[in-house]
Design an enzyme around this catalytic site. Structure first.
Site, mmCIF file in Angstrom:
data_model
loop_
_atom_site.group_PDB
_atom_site.id
_atom_site.type_symbol
_atom_site.label_atom_id
_atom_site.label_comp_id
_atom_site.label_asym_id
_atom_site.label_seq_id
_atom_site.Cartn_x
_atom_site.Cartn_y
_atom_site.Cartn_z
ATOM 1 N N ARG A 125 -3.659 -10.494 4.240
ATOM 2 C CA ARG A 125 -4.035 -11.624 4.695
ATOM 3 C C ARG A 125 -2.860 -12.705 5.034
ATOM 4 O O ARG A 125 -2.921 -13.871 5.796
ATOM 5 C CB ARG A 125 -4.830 -12.355 3.802
ATOM 6 C CG ARG A 125 -6.225 -11.631 3.551
ATOM 7 C CD ARG A 125 -7.062 -12.323 2.580
ATOM 8 N NE ARG A 125 -8.370 -11.838 2.421
ATOM 9 C CZ ARG A 125 -8.945 -11.051 1.474
ATOM 10 N NH1 ARG A 125 -8.083 -10.582 0.736
ATOM 11 N NH2 ARG A 125 -10.244 -10.617 1.675
ATOM 12 N N HIS A 177 0.870 -1.301 -0.013
ATOM 13 C CA HIS A 177 0.102 0.053 0.039
ATOM 14 C C HIS A 177 0.960 1.252 -0.020
ATOM 15 O O HIS A 177 0.532 2.154 -0.762
ATOM 16 C CB HIS A 177 -0.684 -0.026 1.336
ATOM 17 C CG HIS A 177 -1.906 -1.173 1.374
ATOM 18 N ND1 HIS A 177 -1.545 -1.971 2.459
ATOM 19 C CD2 HIS A 177 -2.999 -1.556 0.606
ATOM 20 C CE1 HIS A 177 -2.453 -3.084 2.306
ATOM 21 N NE2 HIS A 177 -3.281 -2.689 1.363
ATOM 22 N N MET A 210 3.109 -9.203 -1.023
ATOM 23 C CA MET A 210 2.580 -8.676 0.393
ATOM 24 C C MET A 210 0.979 -8.801 0.435
ATOM 25 O O MET A 210 0.554 -8.202 -0.479
ATOM 26 C CB MET A 210 3.060 -7.318 0.623
ATOM 27 C CG MET A 210 4.737 -7.229 1.067
ATOM 28 S SD MET A 210 5.158 -5.648 1.889
ATOM 29 C CE MET A 210 6.943 -5.973 1.853
ATOM 30 N N LYS A 239 -0.815 -6.506 -8.134
ATOM 31 C CA LYS A 239 -1.007 -7.481 -7.275
ATOM 32 C C LYS A 239 -2.223 -8.273 -7.477
ATOM 33 O O LYS A 239 -2.628 -9.148 -7.705
ATOM 34 C CB LYS A 239 -0.654 -7.273 -5.744
ATOM 35 C CG LYS A 239 -1.618 -8.315 -4.723
ATOM 36 C CD LYS A 239 -0.720 -9.009 -3.948
ATOM 37 C CE LYS A 239 -1.570 -9.969 -2.933
ATOM 38 N NZ LYS A 239 -3.079 -9.740 -3.015
HETATM 39 P P1 AMP Z 1 -6.570 -3.832 -0.364
HETATM 40 O O1 AMP Z 1 -6.464 -2.978 0.883
HETATM 41 O O2 AMP Z 1 -5.949 -5.158 -0.036
HETATM 42 O O3 AMP Z 1 -7.731 -3.433 -1.043
HETATM 43 O O4 AMP Z 1 -5.480 -3.060 -1.342
HETATM 44 C C1 AMP Z 1 -5.555 -1.677 -1.480
HETATM 45 C C2 AMP Z 1 -4.591 -1.483 -2.736
HETATM 46 O O5 AMP Z 1 -3.251 -1.863 -2.473
HETATM 47 C C3 AMP Z 1 -5.019 -2.218 -4.112
HETATM 48 O O6 AMP Z 1 -4.815 -1.608 -5.439
HETATM 49 C C4 AMP Z 1 -4.034 -3.664 -3.988
HETATM 50 O O7 AMP Z 1 -3.746 -4.057 -5.307
HETATM 51 C C5 AMP Z 1 -2.771 -2.770 -3.417
HETATM 52 N N1 AMP Z 1 -1.815 -3.871 -3.031
HETATM 53 C C6 AMP Z 1 -2.261 -4.846 -1.879
HETATM 54 N N2 AMP Z 1 -1.079 -5.568 -1.737
HETATM 55 C C7 AMP Z 1 -0.065 -5.038 -2.703
HETATM 56 C C8 AMP Z 1 1.316 -5.265 -2.960
HETATM 57 N N3 AMP Z 1 1.760 -6.455 -2.585
HETATM 58 N N4 AMP Z 1 1.999 -4.503 -3.867
HETATM 59 C C9 AMP Z 1 1.397 -3.651 -4.304
HETATM 60 N N5 AMP Z 1 -0.028 -3.066 -4.167
HETATM 61 C C10 AMP Z 1 -0.609 -3.968 -3.351
#
Ligand code: AMP
Length: 278
Positions: A187, A37, A184, A149
């Site tokens: 979860r 993030h 990353m 990701k």
């Molecule tokens: P989430 O909070 O899991 O919905 O993710 C929020 C944003 O962070 C989404 O656009 C995800 O694709 C991005 N994101 C989550 N994990 C990663 C990662 N390891 N590398 C880059 N972006 C990520």
């Protein structure tokens, strides 16, 4: 850094930021922030934009049997991380702001949303598209940053933005990985010590398929071998596929822009990953 929870405050603050003549960038998240993030926020900041991060655990993108209640939440640590990255504003809407009782609109994307995550998690991309459209309407950013990701998610959101002629650009940012290659994810903390040692086998399997395709092999053998290897190592594989990077349609050979995508479960933890295939 402004931390805002009402639409009135958000609109006033975004109007101020826009008057600063910088572009406005939005980084939508569900919190439990990690370096992935933070890379999105950093990319938005590096582009010269005033950066708004949103934190909203969107129930509509979880199915009834999924992990909404145990989804990790740590607002204080998230705010600290966003402050450290230089975020201008954090938007923390509540449920009734996002889903007023009289709302009657949801967004259904077909095309790139139909297969893979869309098939395994019915309704997931409807939830994602709808919440993103609402966040875009609330913040009205010039661009929004998403992680590769979740490759299919990026393509679904790009398709929606193009189809609805929304006045912003979607920027995809490369996956941030642990030293051993594991992508990353919020979860990953649910992996047991043993599962944590197995988890990087997912990206290893994808890299193995990519190498065989680069050496001239065609599907299905490399995909079938990787699928079987993951199963032997204890993964329950939801899918492992070679697809067109934009439409997510299955491919037989690694044409330019092709992507290898996979989702597999270790116990109750679902891992998602993808890499360029060509
Ligand atoms: P989430 O909070 O899991 O919905 O993710 C929020 C944003 O962070 C989404 O656009 C995800 O694709 C991005 N994101 C989550 N994990 C990663 C990662 N390891 N590398 C880059 N972006 C990520």
């Amino acid at each position: 850094m402004l931390v805002l929870r009402t639409l009135a405050d958000l609109h006033a603050a975004c109007a101020d930021l826009r008057r600063g003549a910088e572009p406005l960038a939005l980084v939508p998240t569900m919190g439990a922030l990690h370096q992935g993030h933070r890379a999105l926020v950093r990319a938005a900041m590096a582009s010269g934009a005033a950066t708004v991060a949103s934190i909203f655990v969107n129930p509509r993108q979880f199915a009834a049997d999924e992990d909404l209640t145990r989804y990790p939440r740590d607002e204080a640590a998230d705010l600290e991380a966003l402050r450290a990255e230089g975020c201008a504003l954090v938007w923390l809407p509540d449920m009734t702001t996002m889903y007023p009782h009289d709302e009657a609109t949801t967004i259904t994307v077909t095309g790139p949303a139909q297969h893979w995550e869309g098939a395994v998690r019915p309704g997931h991309f409807r939830g994602v598209a709808t919440v993103c459209a609402k966040l875009f309407g609330q913040v009205r950013p010039d661009r929004a940053y998403f992680g590769e990701k979740d490759w299919q998610q990026v393509q679904v959101v790009k398709r929606m933005v193009a189809d609805l002629l929304l006045p912003l650009r979607i920027v995809g940012i490369e996956t941030v990985r642990e030293a051993d290659g594991l992508a990353m994810s919020s979860r990953n903390r649910f992996l047991s010590a043993e599962q944590r040692t197995q988890a990087p086998m997912l990206i290893a399997a994808l890299r193995d398929v990519a190498a065989r395709l680069a050496a001239g092999e065609t599907t299905p053998a490399p995909l079938a071998d990787a699928h079987a290897a993951l199963q032997r190592q204890g993964f329950a594989v939801d899918y492992l596929a070679l697809v067109d990077g934009e439409t997510l349609s299955p491919l037989d050979s690694a044409t330019p822009g092709a992507r290898l995508i996979a989702a597999a479960r270790l116990g109750t933890v679902r891992l998602l990953d993808n890499i360029a295939a060509a």
